[in-house]
Design a protein around this motif. Structure first.
Motif, PDB file in Angstrom:
ATOM      1  N   PRO A   3       7.409  15.168 -20.433  1.00 12.13           N
ATOM      2  CA  PRO A   3       8.014  16.038 -21.469  1.00 12.13           C
ATOM      3  C   PRO A   3       9.237  16.787 -20.953  1.00 12.13           C
ATOM      4  N   TYR A   4       9.219  17.113 -19.646  1.00 17.50           N
ATOM      5  CA  TYR A   4      10.357  17.830 -19.061  1.00 17.50           C
ATOM      6  C   TYR A   4      11.620  16.967 -19.112  1.00 17.50           C
ATOM      7  N   PHE A   5      11.517  15.728 -18.618  1.00 18.29           N
ATOM      8  CA  PHE A   5      12.700  14.855 -18.586  1.00 18.29           C
ATOM      9  C   PHE A   5      13.096  14.358 -19.969  1.00 18.29           C
ATOM     10  N   LEU A   6      12.111  14.013 -20.782  1.00 15.02           N
ATOM     11  CA  LEU A   6      12.431  13.367 -22.056  1.00 15.02           C
ATOM     12  C   LEU A   6      12.794  14.361 -23.154  1.00 15.02           C
TER      13      LEU A   6
ATOM     14  N   ASN B 274      -4.812  23.911  -1.141  1.00 11.27           N
ATOM     15  CA  ASN B 274      -3.604  24.348  -1.842  1.00 11.27           C
ATOM     16  C   ASN B 274      -3.757  24.039  -3.328  1.00 11.27           C
ATOM     17  N   THR B 275      -3.251  22.906  -3.734  1.00 12.54           N
ATOM     18  CA  THR B 275      -3.412  22.453  -5.119  1.00 12.54           C
ATOM     19  C   THR B 275      -3.252  20.947  -5.125  1.00 12.54           C
ATOM     20  N   TRP B 276      -3.991  20.288  -5.990  1.00 11.51           N
ATOM     21  CA  TRP B 276      -3.932  18.817  -5.996  1.00 11.51           C
ATOM     22  C   TRP B 276      -2.528  18.331  -6.354  1.00 11.51           C
ATOM     23  N   ALA B 277      -1.747  19.201  -7.042  1.00 14.64           N
ATOM     24  CA  ALA B 277      -0.394  18.788  -7.446  1.00 14.64           C
ATOM     25  C   ALA B 277       0.505  18.530  -6.233  1.00 14.64           C
TER      26      ALA B 277
ATOM     27  N   GLY C  67       0.820  -1.214   0.000  1.00 16.88           N
ATOM     28  CA  GLY C  67       0.000   0.000   0.000  1.00 16.88           C
ATOM     29  C   GLY C  67       0.851   1.261   0.000  1.00 16.88           C
ATOM     30  N   VAL C  68       1.895   1.278   0.833  1.00 15.87           N
ATOM     31  CA  VAL C  68       2.732   2.479   0.918  1.00 15.87           C
ATOM     32  C   VAL C  68       3.521   2.657  -0.383  1.00 15.87           C
ATOM     33  N   MET C  69       3.960   1.530  -0.954  1.00 17.14           N
ATOM     34  CA  MET C  69       4.678   1.640  -2.237  1.00 17.14           C
ATOM     35  C   MET C  69       3.763   2.200  -3.327  1.00 17.14           C
ATOM     36  N   LEU C  70       2.506   1.788  -3.330  1.00 15.07           N
ATOM     37  CA  LEU C  70       1.564   2.325  -4.318  1.00 15.07           C
ATOM     38  C   LEU C  70       1.353   3.827  -4.119  1.00 15.07           C
ATOM     39  N   CYS C  71       1.193   4.242  -2.848  1.00 13.28           N
ATOM     40  CA  CYS C  71       1.027   5.682  -2.569  1.00 13.28           C
ATOM     41  C   CYS C  71       2.274   6.449  -2.990  1.00 13.28           C
ATOM     42  N   TRP C  72       3.425   5.850  -2.738  1.00 16.76           N
ATOM     43  CA  TRP C  72       4.705   6.467  -3.119  1.00 16.76           C
ATOM     44  C   TRP C  72       4.753   6.660  -4.638  1.00 16.76           C
ATOM     45  N   LEU C  73       4.389   5.594  -5.365  1.00 16.15           N
ATOM     46  CA  LEU C  73       4.408   5.677  -6.834  1.00 16.15           C
ATOM     47  C   LEU C  73       3.375   6.675  -7.345  1.00 16.15           C
ATOM     48  N   LEU C  74       2.220   6.730  -6.669  1.00 20.63           N
ATOM     49  CA  LEU C  74       1.180   7.690  -7.070  1.00 20.63           C
ATOM     50  C   LEU C  74       1.731   9.114  -6.981  1.00 20.63           C
ATOM     51  N   GLY C  75       2.371   9.432  -5.860  1.00 19.24           N
ATOM     52  CA  GLY C  75       2.947  10.763  -5.687  1.00 19.24           C
ATOM     53  C   GLY C  75       4.060  11.033  -6.692  1.00 19.24           C
ATOM     54  N   TRP C  76       4.894  10.020  -6.899  1.00 24.03           N
ATOM     55  CA  TRP C  76       6.060  10.152  -7.786  1.00 24.03           C
ATOM     56  C   TRP C  76       5.646  10.466  -9.218  1.00 24.03           C
ATOM     57  N   TYR C  77       4.552   9.800  -9.675  1.00 20.32           N
ATOM     58  CA  TYR C  77       4.161   9.935 -11.080  1.00 20.32           C
ATOM     59  C   TYR C  77       2.920  10.797 -11.299  1.00 20.32           C
ATOM     60  N   ILE C  78       2.356  11.389 -10.248  1.00 26.13           N
ATOM     61  CA  ILE C  78       1.108  12.132 -10.433  1.00 26.13           C
ATOM     62  C   ILE C  78       1.326  13.382 -11.287  1.00 26.13           C
ATOM     63  N   LYS C  79       2.551  13.899 -11.301  1.00 25.90           N
ATOM     64  CA  LYS C  79       2.829  15.069 -12.140  1.00 25.90           C
ATOM     65  C   LYS C  79       3.514  14.658 -13.451  1.00 25.90           C
ATOM     66  N   CYS C  80       3.211  13.430 -13.913  1.00 23.18           N
ATOM     67  CA  CYS C  80       3.885  12.939 -15.130  1.00 23.18           C
ATOM     68  C   CYS C  80       3.536  13.806 -16.350  1.00 23.18           C
ATOM     69  N   TYR C  81       2.375  14.477 -16.306  1.00 25.91           N
ATOM     70  CA  TYR C  81       2.010  15.373 -17.410  1.00 25.91           C
ATOM     71  C   TYR C  81       3.064  16.471 -17.562  1.00 25.91           C
TER      72      TYR C  81
END
Lengths: 124, 265
Positions: free
Chosen positions: B34-37, B235-238, B16-30
């Protein structure tokens, strides 16, 4: 300690402006959380806010001014502003001012563009 | 059933914690993809403080994408797999905390601390759950306490106490709800007053969260996530990129320290 000791306050501000001399020291302090810390003002224009010999004194372009929640120099790197800085002549100098409980740090950077890359060069 | 080594509750908490971690890590993938790639390769930035490794765009891209390999470990958990992936998550977070492309994003700071916590729990994969809960939950509480104490201390300055910093940061640019609605509804002077109360409320909440290690009741483990969700709404969902892993860790402690687990263990 940051609350009352000016040296710690200045060190915290230097962490934000990337004005420390040692990268390992800076990196070791990075895990210390600093979300929405200090009051951080940014000016971007065609001249530094503090007079530097050889640089124009009167602005030709409209200065951009804003506040950021933390690490104000990120305005150069952490978005598509990189393209604006490469393309626009008017946005080559950035001045940062961060304040905390009476301590303040002002830092000026020249954003040198060469071969499509941005070099952040500290001028004061 | 909970008392056996490698008990299912420890495993579920880790998953569960790993999933939450991944959710936070990739939630700003939009933004990040493009920024990283693209952006970081097309217009590299340099600062004399950073060594070449921490300016290399390939390094930041790899470190951002590498935690995806934790998905197989979540689906088919095992002690070695969990240790390897959580250690990898910690290393990637640490590198991105020091990289010129990402040093400013608090996502990687909270992700680093929570990855270390997950590594600790993964290391104790085969240990009785009660024992794991007795050690992991106080560690999580102290992490939360220190993270929010540092956040609050940095705001105990006139710029935040007066509300000016929030006023300047939120109203000119922020167009997400509820700021867009407030901006359309209230005058500048009214927004300054709202910023004043919002600023003090956030500092108060952060100071409350800073006290988590000292609160005796395990209810703190669900109260803290509720407060963090309130932060997200006001604040902001981000900001979920920063808070999601902390929410997961706290809920993990709520689950881990449950009455059934501690009674049976």
């Amino acid at each position: 300690m940051k609350l009352w000791i000016p040296a710690w306050q200045r060190r915290g501000l230097a962490q934000f402006h990337l004005t420390v001399n040692s990268y390992p020291e800076w990196l070791l302090l990075q895990p210390v959380p600093a979300m929405y810390n200090y009051g951080n003002e940014i000016w971007i224009g065609d001249r530094p806010r503090r007079g530097v010999p050889g640089h124009p004194t009167a602005p030709k372009y409209r200065e951009y001014y804003t506040w950021l929640n933390h690490y104000p120099l990120r305005i150069v790197s952490f978005s598509w502003t990189r393209d604006v800085i490469v393309r626009e002549k008017g946005y080559k100098y950035i001045t940062l001012h961060s304040g905390y409980r009476g301590s303040g740090l002002e830092t000026g950077y020249f954003l040198r563009v060469a071969d499509g890359q941005i070099f952040m060069e500290r001028i004061y | 059933m909970w008392s056996m080594g490698g008990g299912s509750r420890t495993v579920k908490v880790l998953q569960g914690v790993m999933l939450c971690w991944l959710l936070g890590w990739y939630i700003k993938c939009y933004f990040f993809l493009p920024y990283f790639l693209e952006v970081t390769f097309r217009v590299p930035v340099h600062h004399r403080l950073f060594p070449a490794f921490f300016e290399n765009p390939l390094v930041s891209t790899i470190c951002y994408l590498l935690p995806l390999i934790s998905v197989p470990a979540i689906l088919r958990p095992g002690r070695r797999r969990m240790i390897f992936t959580t250690a990898l998550m910690a290393v990637c977070s640490f590198i991105l905390m020091g990289h010129i492309n990402t040093y400013n994003d608090a996502t990687f700071v909270t992700s680093f601390w929570v990855a270390l916590w997950m590594l600790f729990v993964a290391w104790r994969y085969d240990v009785a759950e009660r024992e794991t809960a007795e050690q992991a939950c106080p560690i999580a509480s102290w992490m939360m306490g220190v993270i929010f104490l540092a956040g609050a201390v940095g705001k105990l300055t006139p710029e935040y106490l007066s509300g000016e910093a929030f006023f300047r940061i939120f109203w000119p640019d922020n167009v997400t709800w509820p700021h867009s609605w407030l901006l359309a509804t209230y005058s500048k002077s009214q927004l300054a007053t709202i910023s004043f109360y919002m600023s003090r409320m956030i500092i108060g909440m952060e100071l409350f969260l800073a006290g988590i290690p000292f609160y005796g009741s395990r209810h703190k483990y669900w109260v803290a996530p509720v407060i963090l969700v309130c932060f997200t709404i006001t604040n902001t969902w981000a900001i979920l990129s920063v808070l999601s892993c902390l929410i997961g860790m706290m809920l993990g402690c709520w689950f881990l320290s449950g009455r059934k687990a501690t009674a049976d263990a």
